[in-house]
Design a protein around this motif. Sequence first.
Motif, PDB file in Angstrom:
ATOM      1  N   LEU A 214      42.361  78.696  34.260  1.00  0.00           N
ATOM      2  CA  LEU A 214      43.435  79.070  35.178  1.00  0.00           C
ATOM      3  C   LEU A 214      42.901  79.377  36.566  1.00  0.00           C
ATOM      4  N   ASP A 215      41.721  79.980  36.629  1.00  0.00           N
ATOM      5  CA  ASP A 215      41.133  80.337  37.914  1.00  0.00           C
ATOM      6  C   ASP A 215      40.677  79.113  38.698  1.00  0.00           C
ATOM      7  N   ARG A 216      40.379  77.991  37.986  1.00  0.00           N
ATOM      8  CA  ARG A 216      39.876  76.803  38.682  1.00  0.00           C
ATOM      9  C   ARG A 216      40.980  76.051  39.415  1.00  0.00           C
ATOM     10  N   VAL A 217      42.248  76.291  39.063  1.00  0.00           N
ATOM     11  CA  VAL A 217      43.360  75.597  39.709  1.00  0.00           C
ATOM     12  C   VAL A 217      43.523  76.153  41.112  1.00  0.00           C
ATOM     13  N   VAL A 218      43.138  75.358  42.110  1.00  0.00           N
ATOM     14  CA  VAL A 218      43.215  75.797  43.501  1.00  0.00           C
ATOM     15  C   VAL A 218      44.306  75.025  44.232  1.00  0.00           C
ATOM     16  N   LYS A 219      44.237  73.693  44.156  1.00  0.00           N
ATOM     17  CA  LYS A 219      45.215  72.855  44.833  1.00  0.00           C
ATOM     18  C   LYS A 219      46.078  72.138  43.804  1.00  0.00           C
ATOM     19  N   PRO A 220      47.408  72.312  43.882  1.00  0.00           N
ATOM     20  CA  PRO A 220      48.281  71.631  42.917  1.00  0.00           C
ATOM     21  C   PRO A 220      48.330  70.128  43.187  1.00  0.00           C
TER      22      PRO A 220
ATOM     23  N   ALA B 295      53.867  71.698  40.170  1.00  0.00           N
ATOM     24  CA  ALA B 295      52.785  72.686  40.157  1.00  0.00           C
ATOM     25  C   ALA B 295      52.757  73.485  41.452  1.00  0.00           C
ATOM     26  N   LYS B 296      53.101  72.829  42.570  1.00  0.00           N
ATOM     27  CA  LYS B 296      53.127  73.517  43.852  1.00  0.00           C
ATOM     28  C   LYS B 296      54.220  74.590  43.860  1.00  0.00           C
ATOM     29  N   ARG B 297      55.414  74.244  43.325  1.00  0.00           N
ATOM     30  CA  ARG B 297      56.511  75.221  43.245  1.00  0.00           C
ATOM     31  C   ARG B 297      56.146  76.378  42.323  1.00  0.00           C
ATOM     32  N   PHE B 298      55.424  76.048  41.251  1.00  0.00           N
ATOM     33  CA  PHE B 298      55.011  77.078  40.286  1.00  0.00           C
ATOM     34  C   PHE B 298      54.063  78.083  40.941  1.00  0.00           C
TER      35      PHE B 298
ATOM     36  N   GLU C 244      53.162  83.546  44.367  1.00  0.00           N
ATOM     37  CA  GLU C 244      52.545  84.128  45.551  1.00  0.00           C
ATOM     38  C   GLU C 244      53.188  85.477  45.881  1.00  0.00           C
ATOM     39  N   PRO C 245      52.437  86.363  46.549  1.00  0.00           N
ATOM     40  CA  PRO C 245      53.007  87.662  46.919  1.00  0.00           C
ATOM     41  C   PRO C 245      54.203  87.505  47.849  1.00  0.00           C
TER      42      PRO C 245
END
Length: 305
Positions: free
Chosen positions: A4-10, A15-18, A23-24
């Motif tokens: 999960l931590d490796r996912v940086v760019k969707p 995935a981008k919406r997720f 995000e805060p």
Amino acid sequence: MEALDRVVKPKTKRAKRFLEKREPKLKENTKNAMLIRGGNANLTVTEVLKDIYAVKKPFAVLYKKKNITRPFEDQTSLEFFSKKSDCSLFLFGSHNKKRPNNLIIGRMFDYHVLDMIELGVEKFVSLKDVKNSKCPEGTKPMLIFAGDVFDVNEEYRRLKSLLIDFFRGPSVPSIRLAGLEYVLHFTALDGKIYMRSYKVLLKKSGCKIPRIELEEMGPSLDLVMRRTHLASDDLYKLSLKQPKALKPKKKKNISHDVFGTTYGRIHMQKQDLSKLQTRKMKGLKKRPAEKAAEGGGVSPKKSKS
């Protein structure tokens, strides 16, 4: 956890919406709760989790499979499930000889366990055992706490905050009278916590304000506090910190009294009272001699024609 931590760019828009949803934000989403069965959960604990899930829906996730974990010894699995399901609240149920009918209620801060409290179920009446009408799914409850210990004891004070966080539901801008139909009542007495739930019935009273009656709806729990894991004062204070944009701006020179009346202080420049316009009365008019004195000389008399 590492995956999960490796996912940086969707790679996809979904995935981008997720990720954007996680995000805060200035105004956070309604807190979701995950309900987890331990590896040795019995029928009573399972029914409690199902009833709490029915009360908490749709802001809850019920894990049907058993999970062999001990939150007070190892919290990594809870933090993993929290990040996976995007839940900041949890209720873990287990059963063993040392701690029968055990519930652990807690919350997360930045996907790490902030505080959790262990409760033992001594008596339980489920939703299906009470043959009365139920509230519709997603009804926001009214929370009532009775007992001085909720304000005196630090552990009970933190439990009260935790229960409010768990059951409060979404924030609403306005309330209508017909929507106040569900009550959750918590009573602390003689070392026990009694949880009761009621449906509010609005009866005719002969006037504009209806008569209120409470009808027991279920679930009903008699709980006793066992172990606690509370966050330090610094970490707890950090979790309560609000963004500057949400803090109300102070208005200068404005005060309120005990009755809610607003008072304002106005700063004015010094006035020249000699130029103050007064009422036009004959008695206040300047005489010719006074005008001449101000002008610096004697005005000549008008010649008669």
